[in-house]
Design an enzyme around this catalytic site. Structure first.
Site, PDB file in Angstrom:
ATOM      1  N   ASP A  16       5.747   0.893  11.889  1.00 20.72           N
ATOM      2  CA  ASP A  16       4.443   0.681  11.265  1.00 20.72           C
ATOM      3  C   ASP A  16       4.551  -0.394  10.185  1.00 20.72           C
ATOM      4  O   ASP A  16       5.511  -0.407   9.394  1.00 20.72           O
ATOM      5  CB  ASP A  16       3.960   1.994  10.656  1.00 20.72           C
ATOM      6  CG  ASP A  16       2.676   1.828   9.878  1.00 20.72           C
ATOM      7  OD1 ASP A  16       1.627   1.646  10.510  1.00 20.72           O
ATOM      8  OD2 ASP A  16       2.744   1.847   8.627  1.00 20.72           O
ATOM      9  N   ASP A  20      -1.683  -9.617  10.930  1.00 20.73           N
ATOM     10  CA  ASP A  20      -2.404  -9.824  12.181  1.00 20.73           C
ATOM     11  C   ASP A  20      -2.281  -8.583  13.054  1.00 20.73           C
ATOM     12  O   ASP A  20      -2.109  -8.666  14.266  1.00 20.73           O
ATOM     13  CB  ASP A  20      -1.851 -11.054  12.914  1.00 20.73           C
ATOM     14  CG  ASP A  20      -2.727 -11.488  14.077  1.00 20.73           C
ATOM     15  OD1 ASP A  20      -3.934 -11.182  14.047  1.00 20.73           O
ATOM     16  OD2 ASP A  20      -2.204 -12.120  15.015  1.00 20.73           O
TER      17      ASP A  20
END
Length: 298
Positions: free
Chosen positions: A153, A174
């Site tokens: 993550d 992004d």
């Protein structure tokens, strides 16, 4: 008369055949072809080809929105306006030595940055190992000493990097799931972690959307942590609704400084479809959100 009729008939046949070939070619040119589907615990990762491009999508080839596209005839040239806007951040810090990219996708940005910044190390973080496998198998991404990949993550990585005192000259955000930016990557607390791992004068680059219902609150949150920022939106909003935020850890560079960088890097950026001097027209400092817009928090 028979000879004349034959010639006319032959000409008609040739014209019809040529038209049929043209129709076939056009149909073939625009046909969407499924290349591969990679199983994932998040959503199936789909690779497709259409109109001379190879693209990555989630779920099915019919789903709207392409997460990555590559021009098969010119792989360096960036297909999407938002990647060109994001990559133009090298004009803000041309001497970048290390970059963190959160959200690998088809690796458009890491691959381009490695060529634009030949001495830089690019760390990419991607939560979905299926996306990483597809990037390597179908989009030319290769791990190595200058292309390092972390499967986890994005926020967990940033928080650990802060704890270990790691610093980056440039950080690119992004990361998108099938709907939008994950909520835990949009809060003041997260941006404070990002700010902490930027080196002095470092640059934050974030992909977002002008049509998001959170536009005003996102803008207020970035401003609360970074102060003024460049708010890039494409001139033709009918083509894309992406907007790109470029902020710095310290004062923003002047337009004269950016113009000098654009002149010096014009030839370097051109192969990627980035017209450096034209791109600077998108570098707006205007605050187009209410001053009392609420900041996003955990």
């Amino acid at each position: 008369m028979k000879s004349s009729s034959f010639r006319l008939a032959l000409a008609a046949c040739i014209t019809a055949a040529a038209a049929a070939v043209l129709v076939y070619c056009l149909a073939t040119e625009t046909e969407t072809r499924l290349i591969h589907t990679e199983p994932s615990e998040f959503a199936p990762v789909v690779v497709l080809e259409e109109a001379g491009q190879r693209c990555m999508n989630f779920h099915t080839i019919e789903d709207n929105g392409r997460h990555t596209c590559v021009d098969l005839s010119d792989p360096d040239k960036m297909v999407f306006a938002y990647t060109r806007m994001m990559a133009s951040a090298v004009l803000v810090k041309p001497n970048t030595k290390n970059v963190l990219v959160i959200g690998l996708g088809g690796a458009t940005l890491p691959l381009a940055l490695a060529k634009m910044l030949p001495d830089a190390i690019i760390d990419s973080v991607e939560i979905d190992p299926a996306v990483a496998r597809v990037a390597e198998q179908f989009f030319g991404y290769r791990q190595g000493s200058r292309q390092r990949l972390y499967i986890e993550d994005g926020r967990s990585y940033v928080e650990r990097a802060r704890k270990h005192g790691r610093r980056y000259d440039m950080i690119m955000l992004d990361a998108f799931d099938v709907d939008y930016i994950p909520a835990h990557l949009l809060t003041r607390e997260f941006f404070e972690h990002v700010h902490a791992i930027l080196a002095p004068g470092g640059v934050l680059v974030a992909n977002s959307f002008t049509i998001s219902t959170l536009y005003e609150r996102e803008s207020a949150t970035y401003a609360a942590v970074f102060g003024d920022f460049f708010n890039l939106r494409p001139e033709n909003s009918a083509i894309t609704s992406n907007r790109v935020i470029i902020a710095t850890k310290g004062p923003l560079p002047s337009m004269s400084t950016l113009r000098q960088s654009a002149a010096e890097m014009k030839a370097l950026l051109a192969p990627f479809g980035i017209q450096a001097e034209q791109m600077l027209k998108l570098y707006s400092r205007e605050r187009d959100w209410p001053q009392d817009a609420a900041v996003l928090t955990d």
